[in-house]
Design a protein around this motif. Sequence first.
Motif, PDB file in Angstrom:
ATOM      1  N   PHE A 376       0.835  -1.196   0.000  1.00 44.03           N
ATOM      2  CA  PHE A 376       0.000   0.000   0.000  1.00 44.03           C
ATOM      3  C   PHE A 376       0.878   1.258   0.000  1.00 44.03           C
ATOM      4  O   PHE A 376       0.615   2.220  -0.727  1.00 44.03           O
ATOM      5  CB  PHE A 376      -0.930   0.009   1.211  1.00 44.03           C
ATOM      6  N   GLY A 377       1.938   1.232   0.810  1.00 37.23           N
ATOM      7  CA  GLY A 377       2.867   2.352   0.820  1.00 37.23           C
ATOM      8  C   GLY A 377       3.582   2.521  -0.506  1.00 37.23           C
ATOM      9  O   GLY A 377       3.824   3.643  -0.961  1.00 37.23           O
ATOM     10  N   LEU A 378       3.928   1.393  -1.158  1.00 38.98           N
ATOM     11  CA  LEU A 378       4.572   1.455  -2.471  1.00 38.98           C
ATOM     12  C   LEU A 378       3.649   2.117  -3.488  1.00 38.98           C
ATOM     13  O   LEU A 378       4.068   2.978  -4.275  1.00 38.98           O
ATOM     14  CB  LEU A 378       4.947   0.048  -2.938  1.00 38.98           C
ATOM     15  N   GLY A 379       2.381   1.720  -3.469  1.00 41.06           N
ATOM     16  CA  GLY A 379       1.418   2.319  -4.389  1.00 41.06           C
ATOM     17  C   GLY A 379       1.246   3.805  -4.156  1.00 41.06           C
ATOM     18  O   GLY A 379       1.153   4.595  -5.111  1.00 41.06           O
ATOM     19  N   THR A 380       1.235   4.206  -2.891  1.00 38.95           N
ATOM     20  CA  THR A 380       1.114   5.621  -2.561  1.00 38.95           C
ATOM     21  C   THR A 380       2.335   6.406  -3.016  1.00 38.95           C
ATOM     22  O   THR A 380       2.230   7.584  -3.389  1.00 38.95           O
ATOM     23  CB  THR A 380       0.924   5.789  -1.042  1.00 38.95           C
ATOM     24  N   ALA A 381       3.507   5.759  -3.008  1.00 41.74           N
ATOM     25  CA  ALA A 381       4.745   6.427  -3.420  1.00 41.74           C
ATOM     26  C   ALA A 381       4.837   6.588  -4.935  1.00 41.74           C
ATOM     27  O   ALA A 381       5.236   7.645  -5.435  1.00 41.74           O
ATOM     28  CB  ALA A 381       5.953   5.655  -2.900  1.00 41.74           C
ATOM     29  N   ILE A 382       4.468   5.539  -5.670  1.00 43.34           N
ATOM     30  CA  ILE A 382       4.620   5.606  -7.130  1.00 43.34           C
ATOM     31  C   ILE A 382       3.369   6.138  -7.827  1.00 43.34           C
ATOM     32  O   ILE A 382       3.440   6.559  -8.980  1.00 43.34           O
ATOM     33  CB  ILE A 382       4.987   4.223  -7.711  1.00 43.34           C
ATOM     34  N   GLY A 383       2.243   6.125  -7.135  1.00 40.51           N
ATOM     35  CA  GLY A 383       0.986   6.551  -7.738  1.00 40.51           C
ATOM     36  C   GLY A 383       1.012   7.965  -8.289  1.00 40.51           C
ATOM     37  O   GLY A 383       0.609   8.191  -9.449  1.00 40.51           O
ATOM     38  N   PRO A 384       1.468   8.964  -7.516  1.00 35.54           N
ATOM     39  CA  PRO A 384       1.493  10.329  -8.049  1.00 35.54           C
ATOM     40  C   PRO A 384       2.365  10.469  -9.295  1.00 35.54           C
ATOM     41  O   PRO A 384       2.024  11.222 -10.218  1.00 35.54           O
ATOM     42  CB  PRO A 384       2.067  11.140  -6.874  1.00 35.54           C
TER      43      PRO A 384
END
Length: 434
Positions: A376-384
């Motif tokens: 979830f943290g990875l997605g939040t980091a690369i999402g933007p």
Amino acid sequence: MTAVVENEKNMPPGPPDKPDDGVFVTLRETPRAVKALLFGGFISRLAAFIQIYLVLFLTDRGFSATQAGLALGVYGAGAVVGSFVGGSLSDRLGARTVTLISMGGSAALIVSILYAPTYTLLLAAVFMVSTVGQFYRPAAQTMLTELTPRHRVVMITAMYRLGLNLGMTAAPLIGAALLSVSYNALFWGEAAAALIFGVTVMFALPRRGAHAAYVAKQQEAVAEKAEEATQGRSGYLAVFADWRYSVYLLAMLLTSIVYCQYTATLPLDISAAGISLWWYGAAVSLNGFIVITCELAMTKVVQKWPIRLTALLGLGLVSVGYAIYAISPLPIWFMIGTLVWTLSEIIGGPTTFAYPALAGPERLRGRYIGAMQSVFGLGTAIGPVIGTLVWFQVGRSVWLWAALVSAIATVAGLIGMRDPHKAEESRPATASAT
């Protein structure tokens, strides 16, 4: 005799004949240790200043905007690594010990950022602060689950999320007040908050083995280690060997990539449409207000639903909300879309975040939680990064792509999430063989 009494205080109360899972009843009947973790989660977010003000701190110290941005990226990477490591340590050392390591270590490391003599050492300090400071999250969720009756885990998770959200809402204001004094006050303030959390844990949380589930946990560990020997898997390999849970992790990764677009792509889209950014602030404020005021009340209802219905609405409404953004670049559609995906958060958030603690064997609980928090943290980091790149390529069609990815995540969630009680019943009962 005193030890026996203390152990009984730390044991989660058994479910009554007619369980009342309301907010106030649940809070009143939770053990002291659970209340301490709820308080600690709130304090940890209330003083989460570094991530907010790190760029300003570095540029004030004479570093370039590029160097400041890299440091923020390093901080995000540390958070992903910290969740993985914290999950493993929680299974090995126990939640209480890991939380003490996390709070004590991060308090010392936070202050070290102020005195790092070179940029390289400063990056190392930032990475370690984020990594060690993240250890406590899988540990806290593990302890919350162990000390809470199963029928109340979702509600306790909702309370924990409320504390995090309240802390995150107030942190920028408190940080600004400390910053008006000095950056030293800002960093020392966050270190002091970590120490307060650590002291609370030291006196309020039971030592490993103090709660009644410990003996049963050891018996299960013996049985499952024997099963590991035959299957050749252990640690995170055992977690990812659970194919259903791996599909659930994919759902969480895709959802987090899409969800965070409101922080990156949405303001770009509103600005490009010639609309006042006041509407962006209004949309974000609407989300925060509804989550803080309504999630607990919604959880009282949702916690009794079948888990796949919760997953369908909790994940699927994200797709619907972002699809509404694509209708037209008018304020009304931005507000309605935000309302819809916010509804998905208050319906599905507590259940999807509580699920990892209930999905796997108790011996691997920390790793199951750590794996989810990491992806979830990875997605939040690369999402933007992904969202803004796609927006520059396809414009407003980015919302249709976001809706499609979120729809895929919904299907993955429906496949990957199963009733934890049925999953437990389907697990081989090898413990009796020992």
